[in-house]
Design an enzyme around this catalytic site. Structure first.
Site, PDB file in Angstrom:
ATOM      1  CG  ASP A 109      52.413  36.154  38.129  1.00 30.90           C
ATOM      2  OD1 ASP A 109      53.412  35.728  37.538  1.00 30.90           O
ATOM      3  OD2 ASP A 109      51.470  35.428  38.506  1.00 30.90           O
ATOM      4  CG  MET A 157      42.102  36.020  33.619  1.00 29.81           C
ATOM      5  SD  MET A 157      43.231  34.621  33.477  1.00 29.81           S
ATOM      6  CE  MET A 157      42.813  33.690  34.954  1.00 29.81           C
ATOM      7  CE  LYS A 160      52.213  32.264  31.715  1.00 27.05           C
ATOM      8  NZ  LYS A 160      52.805  32.170  33.054  1.00 27.05           N
TER       9      LYS A 160
END
Length: 480
Positions: free
Chosen positions: A37, A163, A59
């Protein structure tokens, strides 16, 4: 049909490479294929096999991303070919990491898998900021939330948001709806546990404005609750000498043993990218004859010391020899193999050692060295009337390959310090990074290394007075 492989869903931890579990590192070293990641620290990737296949499955917010279905497909297809596959995820794979979805896909495909938990940022980030997420008498319950979502009552609770940078306004508004007030302490931790960590604290009413003023961006963790006020007396990370500094070590595993710990103990983020690999040579029968004829054995590197027992076979053969070490650090390594230096130099290289050679040290001199060395020291001794010779007891080979993601990260982000423990390392590192611009300082272990580094195009900021981790550290601190 061939034997199926296996998938390991591995948590890489919150950022600091030292916080990854030993079991996770073991899986990484054995992996044939690694899907990693965006938030996995590049230093962790250095622990993998140089033969591993790398797949960027990251991502990026509002940017490039690999769709989850494609990740599932790759995990299954590689494992079906008999490969050992590691799915490396920031934090913990089962905490907002979609690890559960990946596990479900593997079960459906009948692919064996294992889950290796990691330290989650929601706990580690606040800890590095000096914020305990639970505290007796203040907070007895911990809530993890993603994005702007926040629900439930708040009495005695700490709210941690993952997030949440883009939706911080909404997240904090939801916190107010739960019962927190505008004056409730709140904080945000950016790039938690890494050299790039920044902490902003305020209240629910002020945090968004403060964060925008400081240009806080993802990845970041938001903490809400009375425990945030404890940071004033509990913050520990920021006060260390090398906190927030990234140091790149290029020494071989043999020479650099213990160096990483020296710098990490003072708060640095250390990247070990060895440019050399020390390979002991098969003993030559001629060596023993030269060793037995010598009155002095001279060691100018830790590598030579560590290779010496194999070269001589039986240390009793050197009973009639005296031992000289280039400096205190080399003398310390000599003690680990049971030898005590009769004389210790104060310099950092061949010139300094010969210039400081004591008048009472008479007799034939034998220099134990490696393939990267030359006969400079021997010629200097001979000019002064000594009988001197050298034997090469190890080969100085190129270091292991550096994964492309690590190279890309270093080119993009740079480092505060680049440490060279040999001229060979300086030359090889320049070949690997011909246009590396974002390096603030370069430190060399000695004058000879500094000259080689300069010739390779590096601007040397300082030179250690002693060829050791502590000598390098002292030189760095003077510049800083």
């Amino acid at each position: 049909m061939g034997k199926k492989g296996k998938v390991w869903l591995v948590g890489a931890g919150p950022g600091d490479p030292g916080l990854m579990t030993q079991r996770g590192l073991d899986a990484l070293r054995r992996a044939d294929v690694i899907l990693y990641d965006r938030l996995v620290h590049p230093v962790i990737l250095l622990k993998a096999s140089p033969h591993a296949v790398w797949v960027d499955a990251g991502k990026t917010p509002r940017g490039r991303r690999m769709e989850q279905k494609e990740i599932h497909r790759l995990l299954i297809s590689h494992a079906a070919k008999g490969k050992r596959v590691v799915r490396l995820k920031g934090g913990d794979p089962f905490i907002f990491g979609r690890g559960g979805e990946e596990a479900e896909a593997l079960v459906k495909a009948k692919i064996p898998f294992e889950v290796i938990p990691g330290v989650t940022a929601g706990i580690a980030g606040p800890a590095y900021a000096g914020i305990p997420v639970t505290q007796r008498g203040i907070s007895t319950e911990l809530l993890f939330r993603i994005g702007a979502r926040a629900e439930g009552s708040v009495r005695g609770k700490t709210l941690v948001g993952y997030m949440t940078v883009q939706g911080m306004d909404e997240f904090l508004e939801r916190a107010l709806d739960l019962g927190f007030t505008h004056s409730t302490p709140a904080g945000v931790i950016e790039w938690a546990t890494t050299a790039r960590q920044r902490v902003i604290t305020g209240t629910i009413g002020t945090l968004t404005t403060l964060a925008r003023r400081e240009n806080i961006s993802a990845p970041a963790i938001v903490v809400v609750g009375s425990v945030v006020s404890l940071r004033k007396k509990l913050k520990w990370w920021e006060g260390q000498v090398l906190t927030g500094k990234r140091i790149v070590l290029t020494a071989s595993e043999t020479l650099g043993k213990g160096w990483r710990e020296c710098f990490e103990d003072l708060g640095a983020e250390v990247w070990e990218i060895p440019m050399t690999h020390i390979q002991p040579l098969i003993p030559d029968p001629d060596w023993i004859s030269k060793i037995e004829k010598a009155q002095w054995l001279v060691f100018t590197s830790a590598s030579a010391v560590r290779c010496f027992p194999k070269a001589v076979g039986d240390l009793r053969k050197v009973a009639g020899c005296k031992i000289a070490a280039v400096g205190k650090a080399t003398a310390d390594v000599l003690r680990t193999i049971g030898l005590e230096a009769d004389w210790i130099g104060r310099g950092t290289g061949s010139d300094e050692l010969v210039q400081g050679w004591p008048p009472w040290a008479k007799g034939r001199i034998l220099h134990l060295t490696g393939s990267a060395g030359d006969d400079t020291m021997i010629q200097l001794f001979r000019k002064r009337g000594y009988l001197a010779d050298r034997i090469m007891i190890y080969r100085n080979q190129g270091g292991r390959s550096v994964p492309k993601p690590v190279q890309d990260a270093l080119r993009e982000e740079g480092a505060d310090w680049l440490v060279f423990a040999s001229g060979t390392a300086a030359i090889r590192f320049r070949r690997l990074f011909p246009r590396l611009k974002k390096i603030r300082h370069v430190v060399a272990i000695g004058a000879a290394t500094a000259r080689a580094a300069h010739q390779a195009g590096w601007k040397v900021s300082c030179v250690a007075k002693e060829p050791s981790a502590q000598g390098v550290l002292r030189a760095m601190i003077k510049v800083s």
